[in-house]
Motif scaffolding. Structure first.
Motif, mmCIF file in Angstrom:
data_model
loop_
_atom_site.group_PDB
_atom_site.id
_atom_site.type_symbol
_atom_site.label_atom_id
_atom_site.label_comp_id
_atom_site.label_asym_id
_atom_site.label_seq_id
_atom_site.Cartn_x
_atom_site.Cartn_y
_atom_site.Cartn_z
ATOM 1 N N GLY A 198 0.789 -1.226 0.000
ATOM 2 C CA GLY A 198 0.000 0.000 0.000
ATOM 3 C C GLY A 198 0.819 1.272 0.000
ATOM 4 N N ALA A 199 2.157 1.167 -0.089
ATOM 5 C CA ALA A 199 3.007 2.356 -0.047
ATOM 6 C C ALA A 199 2.768 3.232 -1.284
ATOM 7 C CB ALA A 199 4.478 1.956 0.025
ATOM 8 N N GLU A 200 2.823 4.543 -1.080
ATOM 9 C CA GLU A 200 2.745 5.490 -2.191
ATOM 10 C C GLU A 200 4.142 5.603 -2.798
ATOM 11 O OE1 GLU A 200 -0.041 6.924 -3.278
ATOM 12 O OE2 GLU A 200 -1.170 5.834 -1.745
ATOM 13 N N VAL A 201 4.255 5.252 -4.077
ATOM 14 C CA VAL A 201 5.561 5.181 -4.725
ATOM 15 C C VAL A 201 5.532 5.952 -6.037
ATOM 16 C CG1 VAL A 201 6.034 2.927 -3.686
ATOM 17 C CG2 VAL A 201 5.021 3.053 -5.976
ATOM 18 N N SER A 202 6.715 6.125 -6.604
ATOM 19 C CA SER A 202 6.839 6.689 -7.949
ATOM 20 C C SER A 202 7.587 5.686 -8.821
ATOM 21 C CB SER A 202 7.586 8.026 -7.914
ATOM 22 O OG SER A 202 8.929 7.835 -7.494
ATOM 23 N N PHE A 203 7.354 5.790 -10.129
ATOM 24 C CA PHE A 203 8.052 4.931 -11.078
ATOM 25 C C PHE A 203 8.427 5.782 -12.280
ATOM 26 C CE2 PHE A 203 8.937 1.499 -14.006
ATOM 27 C CZ PHE A 203 9.479 0.539 -13.174
ATOM 28 N N GLN A 204 9.714 5.740 -12.651
ATOM 29 C CA GLN A 204 10.207 6.622 -13.701
ATOM 30 C C GLN A 204 10.955 5.825 -14.760
ATOM 31 O OE1 GLN A 204 13.673 7.915 -14.180
ATOM 32 N NE2 GLN A 204 13.068 9.428 -15.714
ATOM 33 N N VAL A 205 10.700 6.162 -16.022
ATOM 34 C CA VAL A 205 11.378 5.545 -17.163
ATOM 35 C C VAL A 205 11.844 6.678 -18.067
ATOM 36 C CG1 VAL A 205 11.192 3.886 -19.052
ATOM 37 C CG2 VAL A 205 9.762 3.607 -17.016
ATOM 38 N N ASP A 206 13.043 6.556 -18.638
ATOM 39 C CA ASP A 206 13.498 7.604 -19.552
ATOM 40 C C ASP A 206 14.393 7.040 -20.634
ATOM 41 O OD1 ASP A 206 16.054 7.240 -18.446
ATOM 42 O OD2 ASP A 206 15.801 8.871 -17.029
ATOM 43 N N ARG A 207 14.688 7.881 -21.583
ATOM 44 C CA ARG A 207 15.564 7.523 -22.702
ATOM 45 C C ARG A 207 16.304 8.778 -23.134
ATOM 46 N NH1 ARG A 207 18.844 6.369 -26.000
ATOM 47 N NH2 ARG A 207 18.673 5.037 -27.834
ATOM 48 N N LEU A 231 22.475 13.393 -30.091
ATOM 49 C CA LEU A 231 21.624 14.483 -30.535
ATOM 50 C C LEU A 231 21.161 15.389 -29.397
ATOM 51 C CD1 LEU A 231 19.391 12.595 -33.140
ATOM 52 C CD2 LEU A 231 21.365 14.067 -33.588
ATOM 53 N N GLY A 232 21.389 14.981 -28.140
ATOM 54 C CA GLY A 232 20.965 15.799 -27.013
ATOM 55 C C GLY A 232 19.462 15.827 -26.838
ATOM 56 N N ARG A 233 18.790 14.735 -27.200
ATOM 57 C CA ARG A 233 17.343 14.657 -27.093
ATOM 58 C C ARG A 233 16.960 13.523 -26.150
ATOM 59 N NH1 ARG A 233 15.982 14.754 -33.598
ATOM 60 N NH2 ARG A 233 16.864 16.820 -34.041
ATOM 61 N N GLY A 234 15.694 13.455 -25.778
ATOM 62 C CA GLY A 234 15.255 12.348 -24.934
ATOM 63 C C GLY A 234 13.852 12.573 -24.420
ATOM 64 N N TRP A 235 13.430 11.683 -23.543
ATOM 65 C CA TRP A 235 12.120 11.801 -22.918
ATOM 66 C C TRP A 235 12.168 11.179 -21.534
ATOM 67 C CZ3 TRP A 235 10.328 7.050 -21.574
ATOM 68 C CH2 TRP A 235 10.742 5.938 -22.342
ATOM 69 N N SER A 236 11.186 11.554 -20.718
ATOM 70 C CA SER A 236 11.077 11.013 -19.366
ATOM 71 C C SER A 236 9.609 10.865 -19.014
ATOM 72 C CB SER A 236 11.769 11.944 -18.362
ATOM 73 O OG SER A 236 11.578 11.497 -17.036
ATOM 74 N N VAL A 237 9.272 9.719 -18.423
ATOM 75 C CA VAL A 237 7.903 9.444 -17.995
ATOM 76 C C VAL A 237 7.918 9.150 -16.494
ATOM 77 C CG1 VAL A 237 5.986 7.809 -18.147
ATOM 78 C CG2 VAL A 237 7.115 8.622 -20.238
ATOM 79 N N LEU A 238 7.006 9.774 -15.760
ATOM 80 C CA LEU A 238 6.918 9.593 -14.308
ATOM 81 C C LEU A 238 5.497 9.175 -13.942
ATOM 82 C CD1 LEU A 238 8.148 9.901 -11.447
ATOM 83 C CD2 LEU A 238 7.307 12.263 -11.479
ATOM 84 N N ALA A 239 5.391 8.077 -13.208
ATOM 85 C CA ALA A 239 4.094 7.587 -12.733
ATOM 86 C C ALA A 239 4.061 7.635 -11.207
ATOM 87 C CB ALA A 239 3.839 6.170 -13.225
ATOM 88 N N LEU A 240 2.925 8.014 -10.651
ATOM 89 C CA LEU A 240 2.702 8.010 -9.211
ATOM 90 C C LEU A 240 1.563 7.051 -8.918
ATOM 91 C CD1 LEU A 240 2.778 11.866 -8.531
ATOM 92 C CD2 LEU A 240 4.692 10.241 -8.424
ATOM 93 N N GLY A 241 1.729 6.248 -7.874
ATOM 94 C CA GLY A 241 0.677 5.289 -7.576
ATOM 95 C C GLY A 241 0.933 4.528 -6.296
ATOM 96 N N THR A 242 0.227 3.431 -6.144
ATOM 97 C CA THR A 242 0.268 2.612 -4.941
ATOM 98 C C THR A 242 0.843 1.241 -5.266
ATOM 99 O OG1 THR A 242 -1.720 3.724 -4.140
ATOM 100 C CG2 THR A 242 -1.112 1.674 -3.053
ATOM 101 N N ALA A 243 1.725 0.751 -4.389
ATOM 102 C CA ALA A 243 2.344 -0.564 -4.577
ATOM 103 C C ALA A 243 1.469 -1.655 -3.968
ATOM 104 C CB ALA A 243 3.728 -0.589 -3.936
ATOM 105 N N GLN A 244 1.211 -2.686 -4.758
ATOM 106 C CA GLN A 244 0.400 -3.819 -4.299
ATOM 107 C C GLN A 244 1.132 -5.116 -4.639
ATOM 108 O OE1 GLN A 244 -3.196 -3.280 -6.539
ATOM 109 N NE2 GLN A 244 -4.029 -1.745 -5.136
#
Length: 223
Positions: A152-161, A166-179
């Protein structure tokens, strides 16, 4: 048609190579004259090589690499295990917000991400390999390990590239609950998904699912 493999564009980038030479030389406490002496070339010729780039005199760069205690590949391409971001920003960088659909498209079906856990004395972040299942992230861990959150812990999960060249990229951040998942059929199904095997190895029988309450992302573009 020429079937030889195209070389990495960073190999022939004189600016990037000259920067690596300067960084390594300064780390070793060498002057340009010292480096030229070690490489058995005149200081003026060394300066010309660094401006012209590796294609001008490949053998000369082999000597420079040896004088710096590096392999030719390390000199021309950088350390294979170096952290990203050493190449500097690209031209005219700017950030664009991603939609939810774009975030899920980018993270794909599986990969490597980072789980952020609320532990003491402060939040801890660990890399884990994940699978995407029903708009959630899931990963395997072991009992009592660093990547095992409290139920039930409140956690974050992040993925990037990052595109280093080229000096480019992206980042995705999710917030949620661990089960924790305890349904044997669901566990067997997840075990069979691509990317389910834990890269860290060992006994990791527990599946943790991150139920995402929020997902957001940004893309770094240039030019």
């Amino acid at each position: 048609m020429n079937d030889t493999t195209a070389s990495d564009p960073t190999e022939s980038d004189p600016t990037a190579v000259a920067r690596r030479v300067a960084e390594r030389r300064e780390r070793l406490g060498l002057t340009e004259a010292d480096l030229a002496h070690r490489a058995a070339m005149a200081p003026r010729y060394l300066g010309h090589l660094l401006q012209a780039g590796p294609e001008f005199d490949p053998g000369g760069f082999v000597r420079i690499a040896a004088a710096l205690g590096l392999s030719r590949q390390e000199l021309l391409e950088g350390r294979a295990d170096a952290p990203p971001g050493r190449g500097g920003p690209g031209p005219r960088p700017r950030l664009l917000d991603l939609t939810d659909a774009e975030c899920w498209e980018l993270v794909g079906s599986h990969g490597i991400g980072r789980i952020g856990l609320p532990v003491r004395p402060g939040p801890a972040v660990y890399p884990v390999n994940y699978v995407v299942d029903h708009a959630s992230f899931a990963y395997r861990t072991g009992h009592g390990t660093a990547t095992a959150p409290e139920p039930g812990a409140e956690v974050s999960f992040q993925v990037d590239r990052i595109d280093e060249y080229l000096g480019r990229g992206w980042s995705v951040l999710a917030l949620g609950t661990a089960q924790y998942l305890d349904d044997p059929e669901e566990v067997r199904r997840l075990d069979g998904l691509p990317g389910a095997a834990p890269w860290a190895g060992g006994d990791r029988p527990c599946w943790v699912r991150i139920r995402c309450a929020e997902i957001s992302g940004r893309r770094l573009v240039t030019g």
